[in-house]
Design a protein around this motif. Structure first.
Motif, PDB file in Angstrom:
ATOM      1  N   PRO A 192     -10.366   3.536  68.398  1.00  0.00           N
ATOM      2  CA  PRO A 192     -10.390   2.266  69.142  1.00  0.00           C
ATOM      3  C   PRO A 192     -10.688   1.011  68.337  1.00  0.00           C
ATOM      4  O   PRO A 192     -11.621   0.989  67.534  1.00  0.00           O
ATOM      5  CB  PRO A 192     -11.476   2.507  70.186  1.00  0.00           C
ATOM      6  CG  PRO A 192     -11.393   3.963  70.453  1.00  0.00           C
ATOM      7  CD  PRO A 192     -11.088   4.591  69.119  1.00  0.00           C
ATOM      8  N   ALA A 193      -9.864  -0.009  68.578  1.00  0.00           N
ATOM      9  CA  ALA A 193     -10.105  -1.326  67.987  1.00  0.00           C
ATOM     10  C   ALA A 193     -10.955  -2.131  68.966  1.00  0.00           C
ATOM     11  O   ALA A 193     -10.497  -2.502  70.037  1.00  0.00           O
ATOM     12  CB  ALA A 193      -8.785  -2.043  67.716  1.00  0.00           C
ATOM     13  N   CYS A 194     -12.206  -2.338  68.609  1.00  0.00           N
ATOM     14  CA  CYS A 194     -13.141  -3.039  69.476  1.00  0.00           C
ATOM     15  C   CYS A 194     -13.127  -4.532  69.142  1.00  0.00           C
ATOM     16  O   CYS A 194     -13.473  -4.939  68.033  1.00  0.00           O
ATOM     17  CB  CYS A 194     -14.551  -2.474  69.302  1.00  0.00           C
ATOM     18  SG  CYS A 194     -15.789  -3.308  70.321  1.00  0.00           S
ATOM     19  N   MET A 195     -12.709  -5.339  70.088  1.00  0.00           N
ATOM     20  CA  MET A 195     -12.566  -6.771  69.849  1.00  0.00           C
ATOM     21  C   MET A 195     -13.916  -7.465  69.674  1.00  0.00           C
ATOM     22  O   MET A 195     -13.976  -8.607  69.241  1.00  0.00           O
ATOM     23  CB  MET A 195     -11.802  -7.427  71.002  1.00  0.00           C
ATOM     24  CG  MET A 195     -10.382  -6.914  71.158  1.00  0.00           C
ATOM     25  SD  MET A 195      -9.396  -7.054  69.644  1.00  0.00           S
ATOM     26  CE  MET A 195      -9.286  -8.850  69.479  1.00  0.00           C
ATOM     27  N   GLU A 196     -15.004  -6.782  69.990  1.00  0.00           N
ATOM     28  CA  GLU A 196     -16.324  -7.393  69.839  1.00  0.00           C
ATOM     29  C   GLU A 196     -16.960  -7.030  68.499  1.00  0.00           C
ATOM     30  O   GLU A 196     -17.983  -7.609  68.132  1.00  0.00           O
ATOM     31  CB  GLU A 196     -17.237  -6.943  70.984  1.00  0.00           C
ATOM     32  CG  GLU A 196     -16.725  -7.363  72.362  1.00  0.00           C
ATOM     33  CD  GLU A 196     -17.568  -6.768  73.470  1.00  0.00           C
ATOM     34  OE1 GLU A 196     -18.562  -6.078  73.156  1.00  0.00           O
ATOM     35  OE2 GLU A 196     -17.233  -6.978  74.643  1.00  0.00           O
ATOM     36  N   ASN A 197     -16.386  -6.084  67.778  1.00  0.00           N
ATOM     37  CA  ASN A 197     -16.981  -5.623  66.523  1.00  0.00           C
ATOM     38  C   ASN A 197     -16.255  -6.277  65.350  1.00  0.00           C
ATOM     39  O   ASN A 197     -15.051  -6.102  65.176  1.00  0.00           O
ATOM     40  CB  ASN A 197     -16.875  -4.100  66.417  1.00  0.00           C
ATOM     41  CG  ASN A 197     -17.780  -3.535  65.333  1.00  0.00           C
ATOM     42  OD1 ASN A 197     -17.956  -4.137  64.286  1.00  0.00           O
ATOM     43  ND2 ASN A 197     -18.345  -2.363  65.599  1.00  0.00           N
ATOM     44  N   PRO A 198     -16.955  -7.030  64.510  1.00  0.00           N
ATOM     45  CA  PRO A 198     -16.304  -7.752  63.411  1.00  0.00           C
ATOM     46  C   PRO A 198     -16.112  -6.926  62.138  1.00  0.00           C
ATOM     47  O   PRO A 198     -15.856  -7.487  61.076  1.00  0.00           O
ATOM     48  CB  PRO A 198     -17.273  -8.907  63.158  1.00  0.00           C
ATOM     49  CG  PRO A 198     -18.617  -8.316  63.459  1.00  0.00           C
ATOM     50  CD  PRO A 198     -18.396  -7.368  64.608  1.00  0.00           C
ATOM     51  N   ARG A 225     -17.249   1.891  69.987  1.00  0.00           N
ATOM     52  CA  ARG A 225     -17.534   0.467  69.762  1.00  0.00           C
ATOM     53  C   ARG A 225     -17.244   0.078  68.318  1.00  0.00           C
ATOM     54  O   ARG A 225     -17.550  -1.032  67.902  1.00  0.00           O
ATOM     55  CB  ARG A 225     -18.995   0.160  70.082  1.00  0.00           C
ATOM     56  CG  ARG A 225     -19.447   0.572  71.471  1.00  0.00           C
ATOM     57  CD  ARG A 225     -18.673  -0.117  72.559  1.00  0.00           C
ATOM     58  NE  ARG A 225     -18.859  -1.570  72.515  1.00  0.00           N
ATOM     59  CZ  ARG A 225     -18.159  -2.435  73.248  1.00  0.00           C
ATOM     60  NH1 ARG A 225     -17.209  -1.990  74.054  1.00  0.00           N
ATOM     61  NH2 ARG A 225     -18.398  -3.727  73.171  1.00  0.00           N
ATOM     62  N   ASN A 226     -16.655   0.980  67.552  1.00  0.00           N
ATOM     63  CA  ASN A 226     -16.311   0.712  66.153  1.00  0.00           C
ATOM     64  C   ASN A 226     -14.799   0.640  65.980  1.00  0.00           C
ATOM     65  O   ASN A 226     -14.034   1.142  66.815  1.00  0.00           O
ATOM     66  CB  ASN A 226     -16.858   1.816  65.247  1.00  0.00           C
ATOM     67  CG  ASN A 226     -18.357   1.693  65.051  1.00  0.00           C
ATOM     68  OD1 ASN A 226     -18.835   0.748  64.450  1.00  0.00           O
ATOM     69  ND2 ASN A 226     -19.102   2.652  65.569  1.00  0.00           N
TER      70      ASN A 226
END
Length: 323
Positions: A192-198, A225-226
């Motif tokens: 998963p590509a989490c849009m909140e994780n930079p 979440r990563n």
């Protein structure tokens, strides 16, 4: 013994594996569906869009010469004689389509009736059922079988959700692995590509990505979440490191996810892995922070996971680089 000049060789290379059997072995060409064909002798060998892939052996090519050499076992001169004497050398509407001109069409092997062998194999590598269930449910992995041989098929998607990358790894001790025909390494296997994780965590292969997710689970971290990405194989920089380019999978990921500004490297603990990490840190734009985090023990992330779980690690002789 026959000899061929460069012009004749180039013209022979323009004969693809659709044109050749049409002319020389029409009884061998079997229609599967749409513009996809196989051969009567090898039902797992697929021919489409000027390319062919023999899924049961993990090899493929773009020409009848490749086929005669790799599949039939002909020498180069024997293959040249078969093509020049049997097929129309002048390019036809099917005869030659360059890699640059042909839109990549990913050829996926047929799914097996169930995933039991695949799941047993991946659980034996330490991958958690939570990660496996997610990958199966989202179509990232499935099992294929051919003549009694089981394979794990790994899929990568573009940002629209279209499958653009595929590779397979045979289940068993004497394994082969390889990319599927039409695979685009820009869209390698990822979780998963989490849009909140930079940040993005970069591993060498699909199993290492799944292993890293499992390690997160063991540590009480929500791996969903990563951003977890594989390189789809070994990255080889240029001899002059500063002239290297970033791996295409990483380049595409950063373009598609501009919020990501930190890259964690979890590459292999060997010469190739350390060289790849050094090259990425050298050529990545200054706007990104890179943190090199190889596994503290073992050759790769999966070795470290197996070590933590106390399960056997395959010896160096049998160690393959799944991509």
């Amino acid at each position: 013994m026959s000899f061929y000049d460069s012009e004749t060789i180039e013209r022979a290379r323009q004969v693809d594996l659709f044109t050749y059997p049409q002319t020389c072995e029409p009884q061998e060409l079997v229609h599967v569906s749409g513009n996809i064909y196989c051969t009567r002798e090898h039902d797992s060998l697929r021919i489409s869009n000027g390319k062919w892939c023999w899924f049961s052996r993990g090899i493929g090519g773009y020409s009848a010469l490749d086929y005669l050499i790799k599949v039939k076992g002909c020498s180069f001169l024997e293959a040249m004689e078969a093509v020049t004497n049997g097929a129309a050398i002048a390019p036809t509407s099917h005869a030659f389509i360059s890699r640059e001109e042909t839109p990549r069409h990913l050829l996926l092997p047929q799914a097996a009736p169930d995933n039991r062998a695949m799941l047993d194999y991946l659980k034996g590598r330490g991958i958690s059922m939570e990660v496996l269930d997610f990958c199966v449910q989202t179509g990232r992995i499935y099992e294929s079988r051919n003549k009694g041989h089981g394979n794990v098929v790994f899929i990568g998607f573009d940002k629209t959700g279209k499958a653009r990358f595929g590779c397979l790894c045979e289940i068993g001790e004497a394994r082969f692995h390889g990319d599927l025909s039409g695979s685009d390494k820009h869209y390698s296997f990822a979780l998963p590509a989490c849009m909140e994780n930079p940040a993005v965590h970069l591993c060498e292969c699909a199993i290492d990505v799944m292993s890293y997710a499992t390690l997160c689970e063991l540590d009480g971290i929500d791996w969903r979440r990563n951003n977890l990405l594989s390189l789809a194989g070994v990255y080889q920089p240029k001899k002059k490191m500063e002239e290297s380019k970033l791996p295409v999978a990483l380049t595409r990921f950063l373009e598609d996810h501009p919020h990501v500004k930190t890259v964690y490297l979890h590459l292999d603990n060997d010469t190739a892995g350390r060289l790849a990490a050094k090259a990425i840190m050298t050529v990545i734009p200054k706007e990104y922070e890179v943190k090199n985090r190889p596994s503290p023990r073992g050759k790769d992330v999966n070795d470290y996971l197996c070590n933590r779980l106390g399960i056997p690690i395959r010896g160096a002789k049998g160690k393959e680089q799944e991509r």
